[in-house]
Design a protein around this motif. Structure first.
Motif, PDB file in Angstrom:
ATOM      1  N   ILE A 163       0.864  -1.077   0.061  1.00  0.00           N
ATOM      2  CA  ILE A 163       0.143  -0.140  -0.092  1.00  0.00           C
ATOM      3  C   ILE A 163       0.775   1.348  -0.149  1.00  0.00           C
ATOM      4  O   ILE A 163       1.856   1.235   0.995  1.00  0.00           O
ATOM      5  CB  ILE A 163      -0.842  -0.028   1.227  1.00  0.00           C
ATOM      6  CG1 ILE A 163      -1.889  -1.195   1.088  1.00  0.00           C
ATOM      7  CG2 ILE A 163      -1.818   1.413   1.267  1.00  0.00           C
ATOM      8  CD1 ILE A 163      -2.859  -1.478   2.543  1.00  0.00           C
ATOM      9  N   SER A 164       0.636   2.154  -0.881  1.00  0.00           N
ATOM     10  CA  SER A 164       1.483   3.200  -1.163  1.00  0.00           C
ATOM     11  C   SER A 164       0.374   4.589  -1.080  1.00  0.00           C
ATOM     12  O   SER A 164      -0.606   4.429  -1.664  1.00  0.00           O
ATOM     13  CB  SER A 164       2.252   3.293  -2.263  1.00  0.00           C
ATOM     14  OG  SER A 164       1.663   3.179  -3.557  1.00  0.00           O
ATOM     15  N   LEU A 165       0.977   5.680  -0.813  1.00  0.00           N
ATOM     16  CA  LEU A 165       0.015   6.941  -0.616  1.00  0.00           C
ATOM     17  C   LEU A 165       0.408   7.841  -1.579  1.00  0.00           C
ATOM     18  O   LEU A 165       1.784   7.644  -1.854  1.00  0.00           O
ATOM     19  CB  LEU A 165      -0.084   7.443   0.909  1.00  0.00           C
ATOM     20  CG  LEU A 165      -0.663   6.662   1.910  1.00  0.00           C
ATOM     21  CD1 LEU A 165      -0.412   7.288   3.157  1.00  0.00           C
ATOM     22  CD2 LEU A 165      -2.008   6.081   1.745  1.00  0.00           C
ATOM     23  N   PRO A 166      -0.261   8.827  -2.034  1.00  0.00           N
ATOM     24  CA  PRO A 166       0.131  10.040  -2.849  1.00  0.00           C
ATOM     25  C   PRO A 166       1.437  10.581  -2.289  1.00  0.00           C
ATOM     26  O   PRO A 166       1.417  10.862  -1.008  1.00  0.00           O
ATOM     27  CB  PRO A 166      -1.014  10.874  -3.191  1.00  0.00           C
ATOM     28  CG  PRO A 166      -2.261   9.799  -2.986  1.00  0.00           C
ATOM     29  CD  PRO A 166      -1.861   8.962  -1.925  1.00  0.00           C
ATOM     30  N   ALA A 167       2.236  11.187  -3.233  1.00  0.00           N
ATOM     31  CA  ALA A 167       3.263  12.123  -2.747  1.00  0.00           C
ATOM     32  C   ALA A 167       2.949  13.404  -2.496  1.00  0.00           C
ATOM     33  O   ALA A 167       3.709  14.268  -1.726  1.00  0.00           O
ATOM     34  CB  ALA A 167       4.470  11.870  -3.741  1.00  0.00           C
ATOM     35  N   THR A 168       2.046  14.023  -3.076  1.00  0.00           N
ATOM     36  CA  THR A 168       1.950  15.442  -3.156  1.00  0.00           C
ATOM     37  C   THR A 168       0.196  15.541  -2.880  1.00  0.00           C
ATOM     38  O   THR A 168      -0.773  14.791  -3.382  1.00  0.00           O
ATOM     39  CB  THR A 168       2.031  16.265  -4.487  1.00  0.00           C
ATOM     40  OG1 THR A 168       1.198  15.629  -5.494  1.00  0.00           O
ATOM     41  CG2 THR A 168       3.440  15.949  -4.888  1.00  0.00           C
ATOM     42  N   PRO A 169       0.057  16.751  -2.029  1.00  0.00           N
ATOM     43  CA  PRO A 169      -1.616  17.088  -2.107  1.00  0.00           C
ATOM     44  C   PRO A 169      -2.382  17.183  -3.310  1.00  0.00           C
ATOM     45  O   PRO A 169      -3.483  16.700  -3.379  1.00  0.00           O
ATOM     46  CB  PRO A 169      -1.700  18.447  -1.313  1.00  0.00           C
ATOM     47  CG  PRO A 169      -0.269  18.641  -0.952  1.00  0.00           C
ATOM     48  CD  PRO A 169       0.770  17.788  -1.708  1.00  0.00           C
ATOM     49  N   GLU A 170      -1.884  17.666  -4.443  1.00  0.00           N
ATOM     50  CA  GLU A 170      -2.572  17.388  -5.893  1.00  0.00           C
ATOM     51  C   GLU A 170      -3.009  16.158  -6.198  1.00  0.00           C
ATOM     52  O   GLU A 170      -4.164  15.959  -6.768  1.00  0.00           O
ATOM     53  CB  GLU A 170      -1.765  18.291  -6.740  1.00  0.00           C
ATOM     54  CG  GLU A 170      -1.424  19.986  -6.444  1.00  0.00           C
ATOM     55  CD  GLU A 170      -0.386  20.046  -5.259  1.00  0.00           C
ATOM     56  OE1 GLU A 170      -0.563  21.177  -4.846  1.00  0.00           O
ATOM     57  OE2 GLU A 170       0.301  19.256  -5.192  1.00  0.00           O
ATOM     58  N   ILE A 171      -2.020  15.369  -6.067  1.00  0.00           N
ATOM     59  CA  ILE A 171      -2.270  14.000  -6.598  1.00  0.00           C
ATOM     60  C   ILE A 171      -3.417  13.220  -5.500  1.00  0.00           C
ATOM     61  O   ILE A 171      -4.052  12.631  -6.102  1.00  0.00           O
ATOM     62  CB  ILE A 171      -0.952  13.110  -6.555  1.00  0.00           C
ATOM     63  CG1 ILE A 171       0.135  13.390  -7.750  1.00  0.00           C
ATOM     64  CG2 ILE A 171      -1.184  11.655  -6.983  1.00  0.00           C
ATOM     65  CD1 ILE A 171       1.313  13.002  -7.474  1.00  0.00           C
ATOM     66  N   ALA A 172      -3.125  13.622  -4.337  1.00  0.00           N
ATOM     67  CA  ALA A 172      -4.208  12.969  -3.211  1.00  0.00           C
ATOM     68  C   ALA A 172      -5.616  13.570  -3.753  1.00  0.00           C
ATOM     69  O   ALA A 172      -6.553  12.980  -3.587  1.00  0.00           O
ATOM     70  CB  ALA A 172      -3.793  13.200  -2.012  1.00  0.00           C
ATOM     71  N   ARG A 173      -5.690  14.840  -4.188  1.00  0.00           N
ATOM     72  CA  ARG A 173      -7.113  15.517  -4.124  1.00  0.00           C
ATOM     73  C   ARG A 173      -7.535  14.897  -5.608  1.00  0.00           C
ATOM     74  O   ARG A 173      -8.869  14.849  -5.625  1.00  0.00           O
ATOM     75  CB  ARG A 173      -6.716  16.951  -4.351  1.00  0.00           C
ATOM     76  CG  ARG A 173      -8.073  17.863  -4.354  1.00  0.00           C
ATOM     77  CD  ARG A 173      -8.904  17.702  -3.236  1.00  0.00           C
ATOM     78  NE  ARG A 173      -8.378  18.274  -1.971  1.00  0.00           N
ATOM     79  CZ  ARG A 173      -9.031  18.400  -0.785  1.00  0.00           C
ATOM     80  NH1 ARG A 173      -9.879  17.372  -0.440  1.00  0.00           N
ATOM     81  NH2 ARG A 173      -8.120  18.794   0.015  1.00  0.00           N
TER      82      ARG A 173
END
Length: 941
Positions: free
Chosen positions: A721-731
């Protein structure tokens, strides 16, 4: 006349007893210099002379041997006048050169229109006796020679022609032979002053003015500035020493006579019989009381017409904020501001209450009491009168923890519901907590973090029994710690928990003022959602900061505080009009913008949807993983202490339970957070850190590391499991996964403003959980019971998004508590008894020390009398409480309907108030002492 300082009523020396009128003036013809002005004497008492010089001048006038030259407006006479001025060294070229040896001592204008004339009295620099003035160091270029030369020149203002030159025009022999002894000043060119004054009018700071001066000087861009400055008699660089003259000129333009005492200027502006009466200023004042006796207070209360209308529009049958500040002028004056909140969630000032601290007061911030605030509030209420048959009545008021403000409000508005600002409440609790728990060890930090969590839970209680249960639960934890190595920390934590929070603040009626129960009752009274009740006084704190940093600071010369007359005029002429003008312009801009949007395709629908929702919905926080040293260290501690459990599987991810980092073996029911890690790269956590900051909190980071550990050691089939690296990708990922948002009704502007403040408070609480212990900066003698004026940040834009899901609470299901007067009484008793519990043992020790001691020293006896009188005031009140004790009455919610307001006998109190007419000579300074420098304060009532 001996002496050198003019009296309050200067008298000129008249040279003749009878006035001769020319035939032309007797016929009614206009003459350049009427007979009455020709007969006016010269104000020689304005000259700086010693006793011998003054006697010599009086003899000169008594013998009528002074020179007197009068001139007509014709060219021939003006040429002759110019020749006389040149011979005296008073012509224009000499006045701007270093050869100039006169000093202007007095200026006066008389007449009107085309007949207006100006008189200027000059004194020779050699006749100036600096010792007679009390000045130690002589600064004028020429030495004192005993000369008595002085000249009064009368000008025709419209044409700048000379009408008269008179006085003692001859210098003594020593003066004629005098040589320059000190460096003369080079006058600053008028265009430099003109540019600087224009910048001051535009609100520029002194730094901005000096920077502009350097730019224009370098470019030779000043009007009248020659390209080659070698022969210029003027100076073009603005120096620090020029600021005094600059600000004096600016004040003169504003109509402020800085040579007169400030309290005299104010009195003249507000006196209808004074020639300097200012109707604009007087109309803005609804109460004014000068100091006549030493025990009096200077009081002036301001409410312009716009403020009065705003009071009815935004505060009547709604909520009002009251708070005080100080350090606004160079005298010990306190400023209390009443504020409402408009339809856009912005703070609107409703009234300024300005008054002086009592004589001998050592701390400006303590120079007030309930009586003076209540009296001024009642003046405000009476001034507002009645509209549509109703008297003015705010339903809810929010203040800091100050007893006097709360007591004054309940005296004037009998049925008002009082709330305590959450920010000030938390700061008071934090100060007390830090005073008891001084240290940065893990045990100290754990104890303080747990107490912070208790405090946050107390604020959200809806039932006082729940509040007491929270205290009891935490008491058990610290009681168990008493048996361990950190018993001292546990003991102090119990003092804060039981003695302070439970014994002081969790009293039935006082609890209603700061808990969520109180806010819900306020919402019921105002018939709105709980989100519509302001949780803090931040609107007013922000206004105080803007007032000092934006409006007052720009007119302070070298950081010096303004005089009270400058402050008063600034409020009425600049500050208040600009505030309401700004709001009007913004409203007009909004209308213009909406009109243009409505003409676009889909614009009308967009405007309609915005009117319905108030603003766009706020999206939930997003998770993204970036390096964060603080969170990573906390993550390792969670894993080392085995705070996170084995996950449970779902179709779309893993769910963990993680104990709070504050959980210990002593905790009977430790706090746990639920963490979700989605296979699609999304994650959530129930902690406050994630809710308000987003990103990856320490619990999510711990879950990620724990999953990697499980996959490497036991469960190799677990997906990575990996999470997005930036707020923009996460949004973007969030947007692709979120369902469509349904339209719904949102809160109004007031509710949005209250919610924005609430979110700010929660963010502060999160930061407070993470910040290091700062008790070392507080000092040993700070008092957490004292209120402090804080400068909050400026109002933020309340159009930002937030969740519009609002819950209408079932108020009918709530138990009934809350008598505001009883709450104030409880707060007063709790505060006094809590402080006495700390001081009583010391008082007993002091009595033991003095037992059998004899002292006849005068100072000791005087101190004994003073201390005994102070202690007697307290013992008298304690005796009264004992004698008047009776079973407490059942608390009930006060009636919500507004009390019958007194009908004012006039539209506004007269200024100055009748009937005892007194001269401005009878009043004294607004404050007996200058203001003290404000020091940082760390506590609240």
């Amino acid at each position: 006349m001996s002496g050198n300082k003019p009296s309050k009523r200067s008298r000129p020396i008249r040279r003749q007893q009878w006035i001769s009128v020319t035939p032309e003036e007797a016929r009614g013809d206009k003459v350049a210099l009427p007979a009455i002005r020709q007969a006016a004497g010269i104000y020689t008492d304005r000259l700086v002379l010693n006793t011998g010089q003054r006697k010599e001048i009086e003899d000169l006038y008594h013998l009528n041997t002074i020179e007197d030259h009068q001139f007509q407006l014709q060219r021939e006479d003006q040429v002759r006048a110019g020749t006389v001025l040149a011979s005296l060294g008073l012509d224009f070229d000499t006045r701007v050169s270093m050869r100039y040896r006169w000093t202007s001592r007095w200026v006066d204008t008389s007449g009107k229109g085309s007949e207006k004339s100006k008189r200027i009295l000059y004194q020779c620099q050699c006749s100036y006796d600096h010792n007679a003035k009390g000045v130690k160091k002589r600064r004028v270029p020429f030495d004192y020679t005993g000369c008595i030369a002085h000249v009064e020149v009368t000008y025709h203002v419209a044409s700048d022609n000379v009408l008269r030159i008179r006085g003692c025009l001859k210098h003594n022999k020593e003066c004629q032979n005098a040589q320059i002894a000190r460096f003369p000043t080079m006058p600053l060119h008028p265009s430099v002053y003109q540019q600087a004054l224009q910048q001051l009018r535009d609100g520029a700071t002194l730094t901005d003015i000096q920077q502009k001066n350097h730019q224009l000087m370098t470019a030779r861009a000043y009007p009248g500035q020659p390209k080659q400055l070698a022969e210029s008699p003027y100076r073009w660089i603005l120096k620090q020493s020029d600021t005094r003259s600059l600000y004096r000129q600016f004040n003169r333009i504003q109509g402020i006579k800085v040579r007169d005492p400030a309290h005299i200027n104010i009195d003249k502006w507000l006196d209808p019989d004074s020639p300097e009466y200012n109707k604009t200023l007087a109309d803005a004042v609804f109460h004014y009381s000068p100091r006549v006796e030493k025990g009096d207070r200077f009081e002036i209360c301001i409410a312009t017409e716009e403020m009065r209308d705003a009071a009815w529009q935004y505060a009547h049958a709604s909520q009002v904020i009251l708070d005080g500040t100080f350090g606004v002028c160079n005298k010990k004056l306190l400023l209390f501001i009443l504020m409402g909140v408009d339809t856009k969630g912005r703070g609107v000032p409703l009234a300024f209450l300005l008054f002086s601290a009592p004589s001998g007061n050592k701390q400006t911030s303590a120079g007030y009491n309930t009586e003076v605030i209540a009296r001024l509030l009642d003046e405000w209420r009476v001034m507002l009168g009645r509209r549509d048959g109703d008297g003015f009545q705010p339903l809810v008021a929010i203040t800091d923890t100050d007893l006097m403000e709360r007591g004054a409000l309940i005296q004037v508005f009998l049925s008002i519901w009082l709330l305590i600002c959450k920010f000030h409440l938390r700061q008071s609790w934090r100060n007390h907590r830090n005073r008891l728990l001084k240290g940065t060890s893990p045990a100290h930090m754990t104890a303080k973090a747990r107490l912070r969590r208790v405090e946050e839970a107390l604020v959200t209680t809806l039932n006082i029994q729940d509040a007491r249960a929270i205290i009891e639960h935490e008491r058990q934890f610290f009681a168990a710690m008493l048996e361990g190595p950190n018993a001292g920390i546990a003991k102090n934590a119990l003092v804060h928990l039981v003695d302070y929070l439970l014994g002081y603040w969790i009293r039935d009626d006082l609890w209603c003022s700061w808990s969520d129960y109180g806010r819900q009752m306020a919402a019921q009274i105002m018939k709105c959602l709980m989100e519509g009740v302001l949780p803090t006084a931040n609107h007013l704190e922000s206004f105080n900061g803007v007032l000092k940093r934006k409006y007052l600071r720009r007119l302070q010369r070298g950081g010096r505080l303004l005089r009270e007359d400058e402050l008063f005029k600034l409020f009425v002429i600049i500050v208040l009009p600009s505030i309401f003008e700004q709001r009007t312009l913004e409203d007009e801009e909004d209308v213009r913008r909406a009109t243009q949007i409505s003409q676009l395709p889909g614009g009308s629908a967009l405007l309609a949807s915005r009117a319905g929702t108030g603003h766009l919905l706020a999206l939930p926080p997003v998770t993204y993983h970036t390096p964060d040293v603080g969170r990573d260290l906390s993550t390792l501690e969670l894993l080392e202490n085995s705070q996170i459990g084995i996950p449970s599987f779902t179709d779309d991810g893993l769910t963990f339970e993680c104990y709070s980092s504050l959980a210990t073996d002593f905790d009977p029911s430790p706090m746990k957070y639920s963490i979700f890690l989605g296979f699609a790269g999304v994650a959530t956590c129930q902690c406050k850190d994630f809710a308000h900051r987003g990103g990856a909190c320490k619990h999510i980071r711990a879950a990620l590391l724990f999953v990697d550990q499980l996959r490497r050691t036991k469960f190799s089939a677990l997906p990575a499991i990996s999470l997005p690296a930036t707020p923009e990708i996460a949004r973007a990922l969030q947007a692709s996964l979120l369902p469509s948002v349904r339209e719904q009704q949102g809160p109004n502007a007031l509710e949005r403003a209250a919610a924005d403040v609430e979110r700010t408070l929660q963010e502060i609480a999160v930061e407070d959980d993470q910040e290091a212990d700062d008790i070392a900066t507080l000092g040993e003698d700070f008092d957490d019971t004292e209120s402090v004026a804080t400068d909050a940040p400026e109002d933020t834009d309340t159009d930002g998004g937030h969740n519009t899901e609002s819950i209408m609470y079932g108020f009918t299901d709530l138990p009934i508590w809350g008598n505001m007067k009883a709450g104030i009484d409880q707060q007063a008793v709790s505060r006094v008894f809590y402080e006495l519990s700390q001081m009583a043992p010391k008082l007993a020790d002091m009595a033991f020390y003095l037992k059998g001691v004899n002292s006849t020293a005068v100072d000791d006896v005087a101190n004994a009398v003073t201390f005994r009188s102070h202690i007697a005031l307290l013992t008298d009140q304690l005796d009264r409480l004992i004698l008047d004790s009776s079973p407490p009455a059942t608390s009930t919610v006060p009636a919500i309907s507004a009390p019958e307001a007194h009908v004012p006998t006039r539209s506004r109190p007269s200024t100055p108030p009748p009937p005892n007419k007194r001269s401005w000579h009878d009043i004294i300074a607004a404050s007996p002492e200058k203001a003290q420098k404000r020091h940082q304060s760390y506590g609240h009532n």
